[in-house]
Design an enzyme around this catalytic site. Structure first.
Site, PDB file in Angstrom:
ATOM      1  CG  ASN A   8      31.229 -16.619 -51.831  1.00  0.00           C
ATOM      2  OD1 ASN A   8      31.578 -16.986 -52.956  1.00  0.00           O
ATOM      3  ND2 ASN A   8      30.038 -16.084 -51.583  1.00  0.00           N
ATOM      4  CE  LYS A  10      30.251 -12.569 -52.188  1.00  0.00           C
ATOM      5  NZ  LYS A  10      29.424 -11.458 -51.751  1.00  0.00           N
ATOM      6  CD  GLU A  96      26.521 -11.781 -53.863  1.00  0.00           C
ATOM      7  OE1 GLU A  96      27.249 -12.669 -54.354  1.00  0.00           O
ATOM      8  OE2 GLU A  96      26.935 -10.967 -53.017  1.00  0.00           O
ATOM      9  CD  GLU A 164      26.722 -14.964 -46.461  1.00  0.00           C
ATOM     10  OE1 GLU A 164      27.915 -14.764 -46.243  1.00  0.00           O
ATOM     11  OE2 GLU A 164      26.257 -15.045 -47.612  1.00  0.00           O
ATOM     12  N   GLY A 170      28.797  -7.132 -48.439  1.00  0.00           N
ATOM     13  CA  GLY A 170      29.522  -6.172 -49.271  1.00  0.00           C
ATOM     14  C   GLY A 170      29.288  -4.715 -48.914  1.00  0.00           C
ATOM     15  CB  SER A 207      30.625  -6.408 -43.877  1.00  0.00           C
ATOM     16  OG  SER A 207      30.004  -5.856 -45.021  1.00  0.00           O
TER      17      SER A 207
HETATM   18  P1  PGA Z   1      31.233  -9.961 -48.020  1.00  0.00           P
HETATM   19  O1  PGA Z   1      30.378 -11.167 -48.648  1.00  0.00           O
HETATM   20  O2  PGA Z   1      32.167 -10.565 -47.000  1.00  0.00           O
HETATM   21  O3  PGA Z   1      31.958  -9.357 -49.192  1.00  0.00           O
HETATM   22  O4  PGA Z   1      30.254  -9.021 -47.366  1.00  0.00           O
HETATM   23  C1  PGA Z   1      29.985 -12.273 -47.867  1.00  0.00           C
HETATM   24  C2  PGA Z   1      29.211 -13.239 -48.711  1.00  0.00           C
HETATM   25  O5  PGA Z   1      28.439 -12.803 -49.580  1.00  0.00           O
HETATM   26  O6  PGA Z   1      29.340 -14.480 -48.560  1.00  0.00           O
END
Ligand code: PGA
Length: 247
Positions: A8, A10, A96, A164, A170, A207
């Site tokens: 992803n 983002k 998000e 998640e 994050g 993460s």
């Molecule tokens: P991250 O995000 O690996 O940066 O924690 C995962 C996600 O939001 O899909």
């Protein structure tokens, strides 16, 4: 059973950066049972899709409209448009979007139905907050969110669930393997309405990086990972792909 490694991106990468990352990812070799997909922002779908031509990495988008009929919906992108742009997958209900765009479970469900109607595979995200977990309500919270976000029975069941935990995204923090296993089993128990005989895949996200991916992927209940930050570097994402068991 397939293992999914989903990246992803983002709201990151301009088109040239997306193209360069996609080209580097194409160099990575991975076994047949592994399905790799990347999810660039809308503006980089075309350039990324072009760079992925001839390699086995699939394309996905990070959201779609709940409207299946085209028309006056300024700013929205339909599932049919994503299909037309070369997407196989679409992430829906990411935390998000639930947080910043106030996306409700019902809206996520309608988006999943629109995506299925356009032959896309939705990756439906669910996960508890830190408070839910501290108060011991995490299983109920995710179960409720999941039941309300699932497409109705009349639709195809070809979707993926991404667990998640909001607090793990994050943050560098991850649940223990036992906590991931417990939640994935709870999610699987909600999905028992599936009558086709095929089990819905459940991936973990939050993460994930090269240093923890192999142990998470080795869990019986884990069918793959959804990777955010660590999917933006070819070497790191490649190391995560390499963490999938052979065969
Ligand atoms: P991250 O995000 O690996 O940066 O924690 C995962 C996600 O939001 O899909």
């Amino acid at each position: 059973m397939k293992s999914y490694i989903l990246g992803n991106w983002k709201m990151n990468l301009l088109r040239e950066e997306a193209r360069a990352l996609a080209r580097s990812l194409c160099e990575i070799d991975f076994p047949r049972h592994v399905e790799v997909a990347v999810f660039p922002p809308f503006t980089s779908l075309s350039v990324t899709g072009g760079a992925l031509q001839g390699c086995r990495i699939a394309l996905g988008a990070q959201d779609c409209s709940e409207q299946s009929a085209h028309g006056a919906f300024t700013g929205d992108v339909s599932a049919a448009m994503l299909n037309d742009a070369g997407c196989r997958y679409v992430i829906l209900g990411h935390s998000e979007r639930r947080l910043y765009q106030q996306e409700s479970n019902e809206r996520v469900r309608r988006k999943a139905e629109a995506a299925l109607a356009a032959s896309l595979i939705p990756v439906i995200c669910v996960g508890e907050t830190q408070q839910d977990r501290t108060e011991g309500r995490h299983l109920e919270a995710v179960e409720r969110q999941l039941r309300r976000s699932l497409p109705s029975l009349t639709h195809s069941n070809h979707f993926i669930i991404a667990y998640e935990p909001v607090w793990a995204i994050g943050s560098g923090a991850t649940p223990t393997l036992a906590q991931i296993g417990e939640m994935h089993k709870t999610i699987a128990s909600v999905l028992t309405y599936d009558t086709s005989g095929t089990r819905t895949s459940i991936v973990y996200g939050g993460s994930v990086k090269s240093s923890n991916a192999a142990e998470i992927l080795a869990e019986d209940t884990v069918d793959g990972v959804l990777v955010g930050g660590a999917s933006l570097k070819a070497e790191e994402f490649g190391a995560i792909i390499a963490g999938v068991k052979k065969g």
